[in-house]
Design an enzyme around this catalytic site. Structure first.
Site, mmCIF file in Angstrom:
data_model
loop_
_atom_site.group_PDB
_atom_site.id
_atom_site.type_symbol
_atom_site.label_atom_id
_atom_site.label_comp_id
_atom_site.label_asym_id
_atom_site.label_seq_id
_atom_site.Cartn_x
_atom_site.Cartn_y
_atom_site.Cartn_z
ATOM 1 N NE ARG A 44 -6.875 -2.571 -7.924
ATOM 2 C CZ ARG A 44 -5.854 -1.742 -7.779
ATOM 3 N NH1 ARG A 44 -5.976 -0.483 -8.092
ATOM 4 N NH2 ARG A 44 -4.705 -2.182 -7.325
ATOM 5 C CG ASP A 153 -4.815 9.969 -2.002
ATOM 6 O OD1 ASP A 153 -3.671 9.483 -1.863
ATOM 7 O OD2 ASP A 153 -5.655 9.489 -2.786
HETATM 8 C C1 LIG Z 1 0.817 4.028 -3.912
HETATM 9 S S1 LIG Z 1 0.059 5.353 -3.043
HETATM 10 C C2 LIG Z 1 1.491 6.224 -2.446
HETATM 11 C C3 LIG Z 1 1.340 6.614 -0.995
HETATM 12 C C4 LIG Z 1 2.564 7.294 -0.391
HETATM 13 N N1 LIG Z 1 2.923 8.490 -1.100
HETATM 14 C C5 LIG Z 1 3.715 6.338 -0.334
HETATM 15 O O1 LIG Z 1 4.687 6.464 -1.094
HETATM 16 O O2 LIG Z 1 3.654 5.405 0.472
HETATM 17 C C6 LIG Z 1 -0.492 6.398 -4.394
HETATM 18 C C7 LIG Z 1 -1.584 7.384 -3.983
HETATM 19 O O3 LIG Z 1 -1.735 8.352 -5.027
HETATM 20 C C8 LIG Z 1 -3.104 8.695 -5.108
HETATM 21 N N2 LIG Z 1 -3.399 9.275 -6.429
HETATM 22 C C9 LIG Z 1 -3.488 8.637 -7.620
HETATM 23 N N3 LIG Z 1 -3.827 9.500 -8.589
HETATM 24 C C10 LIG Z 1 -3.938 10.718 -8.007
HETATM 25 C C11 LIG Z 1 -4.269 12.017 -8.489
HETATM 26 N N4 LIG Z 1 -4.560 12.243 -9.768
HETATM 27 N N5 LIG Z 1 -4.282 13.035 -7.604
HETATM 28 C C12 LIG Z 1 -4.007 12.818 -6.297
HETATM 29 N N6 LIG Z 1 -3.698 11.618 -5.775
HETATM 30 C C13 LIG Z 1 -3.662 10.577 -6.627
HETATM 31 C C14 LIG Z 1 -3.819 7.382 -4.852
HETATM 32 O O4 LIG Z 1 -5.155 7.574 -4.416
HETATM 33 C C15 LIG Z 1 -2.937 6.721 -3.806
HETATM 34 O O5 LIG Z 1 -3.419 6.911 -2.495
#
Ligand SMILES: C[S@@+](CC[C@H](N)C(=O)[O-])C[C@H]1O[C@@H](n2cnc3c(N)ncnc32)[C@H](O)[C@@H]1O
Length: 290
Positions: A44, A153
């Site tokens: 990545r 996000d």
């Molecule tokens: C797997 S996606 C989940 C998307 C949606 N909630 C779903 O269930 O389909 C996880 C998201 O969490 C975000 N994320 C990870 N760490 C984070 C943080 N510390 N603060 C805010 N968002 C975060 C990532 O950028 C990513 O877009």
């Protein structure tokens, strides 16, 4: 003419660089990257190494660890987050939203209250848009009420996709057909855009869950699904009381299928369905699920 030869050995991540980068990902975003994820991290970050003009991973580590590396650090976190999402993912939560939450929201709006819903870790927007479609199809009158869905996000690149609200034909298959017909519009080729009725309910903001949450006011429901799974239990434990503070006295919180509110924070919430919880004290005894 053949391309200039590249020293591919410089693109291989050494153990020390991995340790530095994984510690940084944890401190910045809460992301836990055990040694087993080294190949994934290397693949990545390879593009970031090239884009930032660094010759090897030790130099890249120096950059992202320095004050001048702030922007590259954001790009690094963006590259390391997992953004997989689908419309109406874990559809049982949308059944609860339609059958249990919407009637309460309608009562609140009839009493003149505003409605706020937070999709925390909203990725490319499918979650907040699914919430919007679910609410409007269950109760069209909500369109004219003070209703907002906030999508946040940590990843600015994924938020641009969320703002664009445009998805492929394959991606929109997850939307129930009647809603797809009502709330999506063709956007050329195999692309579909979320229509204005739903888009106008949703706002996006960059927000790191580990840092301050600048929003004022409380939420009637929080969706934080498939996000804390990337954090360790200590980091998760810091979030539950913060989410509780941000919920109304009868608020709901929905987690991903493999996430649970930790035992220490459980007195703050009551389980109300599969990975669905409400603020403690707001569930009538007859409706409890233990
Ligand atoms: C797997 S996606 C989940 C998307 C949606 N909630 C779903 O269930 O389909 C996880 C998201 O969490 C975000 N994320 C990870 N760490 C984070 C943080 N510390 N603060 C805010 N968002 C975060 C990532 O950028 C990513 O877009």
């Amino acid at each position: 003419m053949s391309p200039p030869s590249q020293d591919t050995s410089a693109m291989v991540m050494d153990d020390k660089s991995f340790a530095t980068l994984s510690a940084l990902a944890k401190a910045e975003a809460g992301l836990v990257l055990p040694v087993g994820k080294m190949t994934m991290v290397q693949s990545r970050l390879r593009k970031r190494l090239i884009a930032s003009g660094q010759p090897d991973y030790p130099s890249y580590c120096r950059l992202v660890s320095s004050p001048e590396g702030l922007e590259e650090r954001r790009q690094m976190i963006s590259a390391l987050t997992t953004n997989v999402s689908h419309f109406f993912r874990e559809s049982h939560h949308f059944d609860i939203l339609r059958d249990k939450v919407v009637p309460e929201l309608l009562r609140k709006t009839r009493a003149g209250q505003k409605i706020r819903i937070w999709s925390a870790g909203c990725s490319s927007g499918q979650e907040p848009y699914s919430i919007g479609m679910c609410l409007l199809s269950a109760a069209p009158e909500l369109a004219s009420k003070d209703l907002l869905i906030l999508g946040t996000d940590i990843d600015p690149a994924i938020l641009e996709k969320a703002e664009a609200a445009t998805y492929s034909g394959q991606q929109v298959t997850g939307i129930p057909e009647a809603m797809r017909k009502t709330y999506m519009e063709p956007a050329g080729g195999d692309q579909y855009r979320v229509g204005p009725a739903v888009r106008k309910l949703v706002r996006f903001r960059e927000l790191n869950l580990l840092r301050d949450w600048p929003m004022k006011g409380q939420f009637d429901a929080i969706f934080c699904r498939n996000v804390v799974i990337y954090f360790d239990s200590d980091t998760q434990a810091t979030l539950w009381p913060r989410f509780r503070q941000r919920l109304t006295g009868d608020g709901w919180i929905f987690l991903g299928h493999s996430e649970r509110i930790s035992d220490a924070a459980l007195p703050l919430f009551e389980p109300t369905g599969m990975t669905a919880y409400r603020v403690a004290g707001s569930v009538p005894p007859t409706a409890r699920k233990d």
